[in-house]
Design a protein around this motif. Structure first.
Motif, short mmCIF file in Angstrom:
data_model
loop_
_atom_site.label_atom_id
_atom_site.label_comp_id
_atom_site.label_asym_id
_atom_site.label_seq_id
_atom_site.Cartn_x
_atom_site.Cartn_y
_atom_site.Cartn_z
N MET A 238 -0.46 8.09 -3.18
CA MET A 238 0.65 7.68 -4.04
C MET A 238 0.75 6.16 -4.05
SD MET A 238 4.81 8.20 -3.64
CE MET A 238 4.83 9.98 -3.84
N THR A 239 0.83 5.60 -5.26
CA THR A 239 1.16 4.19 -5.42
C THR A 239 2.49 4.12 -6.15
OG1 THR A 239 -1.16 3.49 -5.52
CG2 THR A 239 0.48 1.98 -6.43
N ILE A 291 6.00 -6.12 0.80
CA ILE A 291 5.97 -5.70 -0.59
C ILE A 291 4.85 -6.49 -1.24
CG2 ILE A 291 7.62 -7.44 -1.44
CD1 ILE A 291 8.92 -5.17 -3.10
N ALA A 292 4.29 -6.01 -2.32
CA ALA A 292 3.16 -6.70 -2.94
C ALA A 292 3.47 -7.02 -4.40
CB ALA A 292 1.88 -5.86 -2.85
N VAL A 293 3.14 -8.24 -4.80
CA VAL A 293 3.31 -8.69 -6.19
C VAL A 293 1.95 -9.13 -6.69
CG1 VAL A 293 4.46 -10.31 -7.74
CG2 VAL A 293 5.67 -9.44 -5.72
N ASN A 294 1.48 -8.46 -7.74
CA ASN A 294 0.14 -8.77 -8.28
C ASN A 294 -0.93 -8.73 -7.18
OD1 ASN A 294 1.16 -9.09 -10.87
ND2 ASN A 294 1.48 -11.29 -10.62
N GLY A 295 -0.77 -7.78 -6.25
CA GLY A 295 -1.76 -7.61 -5.20
C GLY A 295 -1.61 -8.54 -4.02
N LEU A 327 5.40 -1.09 -4.14
CA LEU A 327 6.28 -0.78 -3.01
C LEU A 327 5.48 -0.19 -1.86
CD1 LEU A 327 9.00 -1.69 -3.95
CD2 LEU A 327 7.96 -0.43 -5.85
N TRP A 328 4.54 0.69 -2.17
CA TRP A 328 3.52 1.15 -1.23
C TRP A 328 2.41 1.78 -2.04
CZ3 TRP A 328 8.45 3.72 -0.50
CH2 TRP A 328 8.53 5.00 -1.07
N GLY A 329 1.23 1.87 -1.42
CA GLY A 329 0.09 2.44 -2.13
C GLY A 329 -1.22 1.93 -1.60
#
Length: 363
Positions: A238-239, A291-295, A327-329
């Protein structure tokens, strides 16, 4: 009029789930595997997950009759086990019609099975309480319960099973205690056995036996505190992703969000993502939760609210409105988010709310 949807979605990677099922089988090559798809496949969508696994799965495990019937109505013909058994004698009739196997974990359920008049032989898994102390027959009571069950003329397959309390702690000896208790309960009986959940599949090969029950590992999350014991080979299924809907510049001393829990200690760029606790993201996520933004990894700042959350963009160059937020993935493990939120990946996955669309993908 066409309404625009929020940018939030949960992408479900079906090929990853199939990979993880195959990994479970490879860990225990002589065992058959029930894919655990209870609780809507841990939030991933039980019907679609079961349909993806059906060509290879030895069977499925669910919590209750309602979950099983949903699979049968969607065309799933594989064996299905009711992990909590039936909750009334009437449910045995439903289980019989749908060809469901059932766990028997207490004298009352045993009496119901013995009094039933099914159209076909019932498949029963008799549970031994080897130390979890939730449900199951005490080791000293198992032989009598098994004798009554095996003498029943309308019984087919009987499997002895148990569940581990601390298999996710590979260094802890309690799993060995439970293995010993299970073995003493069986005595000289030679019947099919099922002991191994995800943690035991990966870390306790002596527990593999005849049937394994992969659950959380199907969905790519480690059952352990770290990724050891083979869990590093799991693929996230899940992403959960959204997008930036606001970016603002704040100065030292400016508070962020409800109650001003986070206060800027320098000039900062603060972003807002369209996701909140009503979607299933944990409200109690701490400042600093990854948390990730644009990887690129960043951090949650401020208290998560119902529909939105704030994050630090200060070191994320060229972040713009509409940019992807994970958020996660695949970039960020759900177990890492769970650790920062004092919970477990199981709760993150099963907590995804119905307003989050599930988008199914292969590859």
């Amino acid at each position: 009029m066409t309404l625009s949807a929020r940018p939030l979605r949960a992408r479900i990677h079906l090929d990853a789930i199939l990979h993880n099922y195959r990994l479970a089988k490879a860990c225990a090559p002589s065992a058959r595997a029930l894919a655990v798809v209870k609780a809507n496949a841990y939030g991933h969508g039980a019907v679609r997950v079961a349909q993806a696994l059906a060509p290879e799965a030895d069977g499925f495990a669910v919590a209750c009759v309602g979950e099983a019937l949903e699979l049968r109505e969607s065309g799933i013909c594989n064996p299905i086990l009711l992990l909590e058994g039936v909750f009334s004698p009437d449910e045995i009739t439903l289980a019989d019609r749908a060809a469901l196997a059932m766990v028997v974990h207490c004298p009352q359920q045993l009496d119901w099975v013995l009094a039933a008049r099914p159209a076909r032989p019932l498949q029963c898994w008799i549970k031994i309480d080897s130390g979890m102390h939730r449900v199951g027959f005490a080791p000293g009571d198992f032989q009598q319960a098994y004798a009554r069950l095996s003498a029943c003329p309308h019984l087919g397959l009987v499997v002895a099973m148990t569940h581990f309390a601390r298999a996710d702690e590979p260094e802890h000896p309690y799993t060995l205690v439970q293995l010993d208790a299970f073995g003493r309960a069986l005595g000289s009986l030679e019947i099919p056995c099922s002991l191994a959940n995800s943690a035991a599949i990966l870390a306790w090969p002596q527990a593999h036996r005849d049937w394994i029950r992969p659950g959380i590992m199907l969905y790519g999350a480690s059952p352990f505190a770290d990724a050891g014991a083979g869990a590093a080979e799991l693929l996230p299924a899940m992403t959960l992703e959204s997008a930036l809907i606001s970016i603002r510049e704040l100065g030292p001393g400016d508070p962020v969000g409800y109650a001003g829990r986070f206060v800027c200690d320098r000039p900062m760029r603060v972003g807002v993502a369209a996701v909140g606790y009503a979607d299933g993201y944990p409200r109690h996520a701490k400042d600093g939760t990854p948390i990730a933004v644009n990887g690129r990894l960043s951090r949650v700042i401020g208290r998560v609210s119902m529909d939105m959350m704030t994050l630090d963009l200060t070191d994320i160059e060229h972040a713009h409105l509409g940019d992807r937020v994970e958020l996660w993935g695949r970039t960020l493990a759900a177990t890492d988010v769970a650790r920062w939120s004092d919970t477990i990946a199981y709760q993150l996955f099963t907590g995804i709310s119905r307003r989050v669309p599930l988008v199914y993908e292969h590859g």
